[in-house]
Design a protein around this motif. Structure first.
Motif, PDB file in Angstrom:
ATOM      1  N   GLU A 130      67.563   0.200 -10.265  1.00  0.00           N
ATOM      2  CA  GLU A 130      67.955  -0.971 -11.672  1.00  0.00           C
ATOM      3  C   GLU A 130      69.320  -1.224 -11.898  1.00  0.00           C
ATOM      4  O   GLU A 130      69.477  -2.461 -11.999  1.00  0.00           O
ATOM      5  N   ARG A 131      70.200  -0.338 -10.941  1.00  0.00           N
ATOM      6  CA  ARG A 131      71.892  -0.971 -11.386  1.00  0.00           C
ATOM      7  C   ARG A 131      71.811  -2.305 -10.383  1.00  0.00           C
ATOM      8  O   ARG A 131      72.500  -3.084 -11.291  1.00  0.00           O
ATOM      9  N   GLN A 164      61.008  -4.121  -9.669  1.00  0.00           N
ATOM     10  CA  GLN A 164      61.756  -4.619 -10.820  1.00  0.00           C
ATOM     11  C   GLN A 164      62.444  -5.667 -10.621  1.00  0.00           C
ATOM     12  O   GLN A 164      62.865  -5.992 -11.572  1.00  0.00           O
ATOM     13  N   THR A 168      61.827  -8.858 -14.563  1.00  0.00           N
ATOM     14  CA  THR A 168      63.134  -9.180 -14.614  1.00  0.00           C
ATOM     15  C   THR A 168      63.144 -10.844 -14.501  1.00  0.00           C
ATOM     16  O   THR A 168      63.678 -11.473 -14.250  1.00  0.00           O
ATOM     17  N   LEU A 304      69.878  -0.509 -19.815  1.00  0.00           N
ATOM     18  CA  LEU A 304      68.866   0.172 -18.945  1.00  0.00           C
ATOM     19  C   LEU A 304      68.584   1.445 -19.907  1.00  0.00           C
ATOM     20  O   LEU A 304      68.021   2.585 -19.552  1.00  0.00           O
TER      21      LEU A 304
END
Length: 306
Positions: A130-131, A164, A168, A304
Motif C-alpha cells: 500500500e505504501r 490495491q 485507486t 493510509l
C-alpha cells in the motif's frame, strides 16, 4: 506427636520462613538485574555497526559479534536483538525473547516455517504494498499504468497488488522475468507512455547484474523507476519508499518498550516508521515537478490513516 502436628508454627519458624523468602527474592532480583538487552550482529558489516550505534543512542545494550556467539548466555541476556540474516539464524532456537531486525519478511518466515516455541518478533525491512501504491498515485498522478517484472518470488504478491492498484484507479501490467532477458526489450514491448516501473524486493529481478540495465533503460525511455531502496535512488532510480536505519531503530525501541511494559512481544510486522527518497536531479531530467520528500511522506501517511 499429634499435638505437635496441629500446633501453630512458632515465632522462630516464621522468622526462618521470612529469611528464606527474602533470600529467594534477592536471588530473583539479582537475576532480573543482570538479564539485560543484548545484540548479536556482524561488526564487519558497516550498516550493522551503524544500526547498533543508532540503537545505543536511547537504549543501553551489550553488543556481541557473531563470532562471539559462544560467549552469549541466556541467563545473562533476558532479551536478544539480532541484526541481519546470519545473526537471526543463530538465534532461531534461542530460549529467550528475540527481536529480529534488518530482516525481510521472507527471511523471517523461512526461519519459522512451523512457528516458534519462544517469544519472537521482528521489524521487516521491506514495505507493505500500500505504501508503494500511495507513493505512485500521489507523486505521479498522470501515470496510470504500473509495470512490474516478476519471478516466482514475487508472484504471490500479484493479486494483492492488482487489487490495491485497481482501488485507486491504476492498472497493473505484470510481466514474468527470468535471468538473461533484456530489460530494454521488455520495456519496448510492454511499457506505455504513462507507465511507471515498480521494483519490489526480488533478487531474481533486481540484482547486481540487472540494476544498471534497469536504471539506464528506464532513463532512456523516460519511465520513472520506483523502488524500495534509498541506494537505488542514489544510483539513478526516481523514488523509493524505504525504512532507514533510524526508522528501524525507532520501531525496535517500540518493541522493546512493549516487552518491558507488558512482558510480551507484539507480532512480527512491517515497521510503522518509514521514509521517502527522491532523485530530484532525475526528476528534472524527466520534466517532473515533485513535492519534497517530507511532503510526500506526510501525504502517504495521511492517505493510509483515513
Amino acid at each position: 506427636m499429634s499435638g505437635n502436628l496441629t500446633s501453630p508454627p512458632s515465632q522462630h519458624h516464621f522468622h526462618w520462613l521470612w529469611r528464606c523468602l527474602v533470600l529467594v527474592l534477592g536471588m530473583l532480583g539479582m537475576t532480573f538485574a543482570h538479564a539485560q538487552i543484548c545484540v548479536l550482529s556482524q561488526d564487519s558489516v558497516r550498516p550493522y555497526r551503524e544500526f547498533v550505534e543508532v540503537l545505543r543512542q536511547q537504549q543501553r545494550l551489550q553488543n556481541y559479534d557473531l563470532e562471539e556467539i559462544d560467549r552469549v548466555s541466556a541467563e545473562h541476556c533476558g532479551m536478544m536483538i539480532s541484526i541481519g540474516g546470519a545473526a537471526a539464524a543463530q538465534l532461531a532456537d534461542w530460549p529467550q525473547p528475540v527481536i529480529h531486525t534488518l530482516l525481510s519478511q521472507e527471511q523471517y518466515l523461512a526461519l519459522y516455517p512451523d512457528g516458534h516455541d519462544y517469544p519472537r518478533s521482528a521489524v521487516f525491512t521491506d514495505q507493505p504494498l500500500e505504501r508503494y501504491v500511495a507513493l505512485i498515485r500521489l507523486a505521479l498522478p498522470n501515470r496510470r499504468h504500473v509495470l512490474l517484472l516478476n519471478s516466482e518470488r514475487t508472484r504471490p504478491l500479484l493479486n494483492e497488488l492488482y487489487k490495491q492498484l485497481a482501488a485507486t484507479g491504476l492498472q497493473l501490467d505484470s510481466v514474468p522475468f527470468s535471468a538473461g532477458q533484456k530489460i530494454d526489450g521488455i520495456l519496448a514491448e510492454f511499457a506505455r507512455p504513462d507507465s511507471v516501473l515498480l521494483v519490489v524486493p526480488d533478487s531474481n529481478v533486481l540484482n547486481s547484474e540487472t540494476a544498471q540495465p534497469f536504471i539506464m533503460s528506464t532513463y532512456q525511455r523516460g519511465i520513472p523507476l520506483v523502488g524500495y531502496s534509498q541506494n537505488l535512488v542514489r544510483a539513478g532510480g526516481l523514488m523509493a519508499v524505504h525504512a532507514s536505519l533510524a526508522d528501524q531503530a525507532a520501531d525496535t525501541r517500540e518493541l522493546l518498550a512493549a516487552w518491558q511494559a507488558e512482558s510480551q512481544l507484539p507480532p512480527a510486522d512491517f515497521g510503522d516508521h518509514y521514509s521517502v527518497a527522491v532523485n530530484y536531479r532525475l526528476a528534472r531530467a524527466l520534466y517532473l515537478n515533485l513535492p519534497t520528500e517530507a511532503a510526500l511522506l506526510r501525504a502517504i501517511q495521511q492517505e493510509l490513516t483515513r
